[in-house]
Design a protein around this motif. Structure first.
Motif, mmCIF file in Angstrom:
data_model
loop_
_atom_site.group_PDB
_atom_site.id
_atom_site.type_symbol
_atom_site.label_atom_id
_atom_site.label_comp_id
_atom_site.label_asym_id
_atom_site.label_seq_id
_atom_site.Cartn_x
_atom_site.Cartn_y
_atom_site.Cartn_z
ATOM 1 N N GLU A 54 0.813 -1.210 0.000
ATOM 2 C CA GLU A 54 0.000 0.000 0.000
ATOM 3 C C GLU A 54 0.848 1.263 0.000
ATOM 4 O O GLU A 54 0.383 2.323 -0.415
ATOM 5 C CB GLU A 54 -0.927 -0.007 1.215
ATOM 6 N N SER A 55 2.090 1.156 0.455
ATOM 7 C CA SER A 55 2.958 2.325 0.516
ATOM 8 C C SER A 55 4.410 1.880 0.345
ATOM 9 O O SER A 55 4.727 0.696 0.403
ATOM 10 C CB SER A 55 2.797 3.049 1.855
ATOM 11 N N VAL A 56 5.263 2.859 0.178
ATOM 12 C CA VAL A 56 6.689 2.574 0.029
ATOM 13 C C VAL A 56 7.242 1.955 1.307
ATOM 14 O O VAL A 56 8.042 1.017 1.261
ATOM 15 C CB VAL A 56 7.460 3.860 -0.333
ATOM 16 N N LYS A 58 5.690 0.075 3.518
ATOM 17 C CA LYS A 58 5.279 -1.315 3.616
ATOM 18 C C LYS A 58 6.019 -2.192 2.598
ATOM 19 O O LYS A 58 6.367 -3.335 2.894
ATOM 20 C CB LYS A 58 3.770 -1.449 3.427
ATOM 21 N N LEU A 59 6.310 -1.636 1.428
ATOM 22 C CA LEU A 59 7.093 -2.360 0.444
ATOM 23 C C LEU A 59 8.504 -2.623 0.966
ATOM 24 O O LEU A 59 9.036 -3.715 0.829
ATOM 25 C CB LEU A 59 7.142 -1.601 -0.882
ATOM 26 N N MET A 60 9.096 -1.614 1.591
ATOM 27 C CA MET A 60 10.444 -1.788 2.155
ATOM 28 C C MET A 60 10.427 -2.824 3.270
ATOM 29 O O MET A 60 11.380 -3.592 3.424
ATOM 30 C CB MET A 60 10.982 -0.453 2.654
ATOM 31 N N ASP A 61 9.349 -2.867 4.053
ATOM 32 C CA ASP A 61 9.228 -3.901 5.084
ATOM 33 C C ASP A 61 9.186 -5.299 4.466
ATOM 34 O O ASP A 61 9.785 -6.240 4.987
ATOM 35 C CB ASP A 61 7.979 -3.666 5.937
ATOM 36 N N ILE A 62 8.460 -5.438 3.342
ATOM 37 C CA ILE A 62 8.383 -6.727 2.659
ATOM 38 C C ILE A 62 9.764 -7.135 2.126
ATOM 39 O O ILE A 62 10.200 -8.268 2.278
ATOM 40 C CB ILE A 62 7.363 -6.675 1.495
ATOM 41 N N ILE A 63 10.458 -6.166 1.531
ATOM 42 C CA ILE A 63 11.765 -6.445 0.938
ATOM 43 C C ILE A 63 12.796 -6.796 2.014
ATOM 44 O O ILE A 63 13.563 -7.742 1.874
ATOM 45 C CB ILE A 63 12.268 -5.230 0.113
#
Length: 65
Positions: A54-56, A58-63
């Motif tokens: 949903e956001s950058v 959260k994407l960084m958390d996934i990565i």
């Protein structure tokens, strides 16, 4: 009928021109052995290898795990 293997750089204007000539020739057939980048991307989407966030942040958390 003989079989020849050639490599054409499709990113150059000369390569695009040669490929167009060969595709228009009725006596030439193509057998693609390598997938294009688009085909690889479609395979990744179908295989579930695409991440959505949903956001950058959260994407960084996934990565970063």
């Amino acid at each position: 009928m003989a079989t020849y293997t050639i490599n054409i750089n499709e990113r150059t204007s000369a390569g695009k021109y040669l490929l167009k000539i060969l595709q228009d020739a009725p006596f030439v057939t193509f057998k693609h052995t390598e997938k294009t980048e688009l085909e690889k991307a479609i395979d990744e989407v179908e295989g579930g290898k695409v991440y959505k966030a949903e956001s950058v942040e959260k994407l960084m958390d996934i990565i970063n795990g």
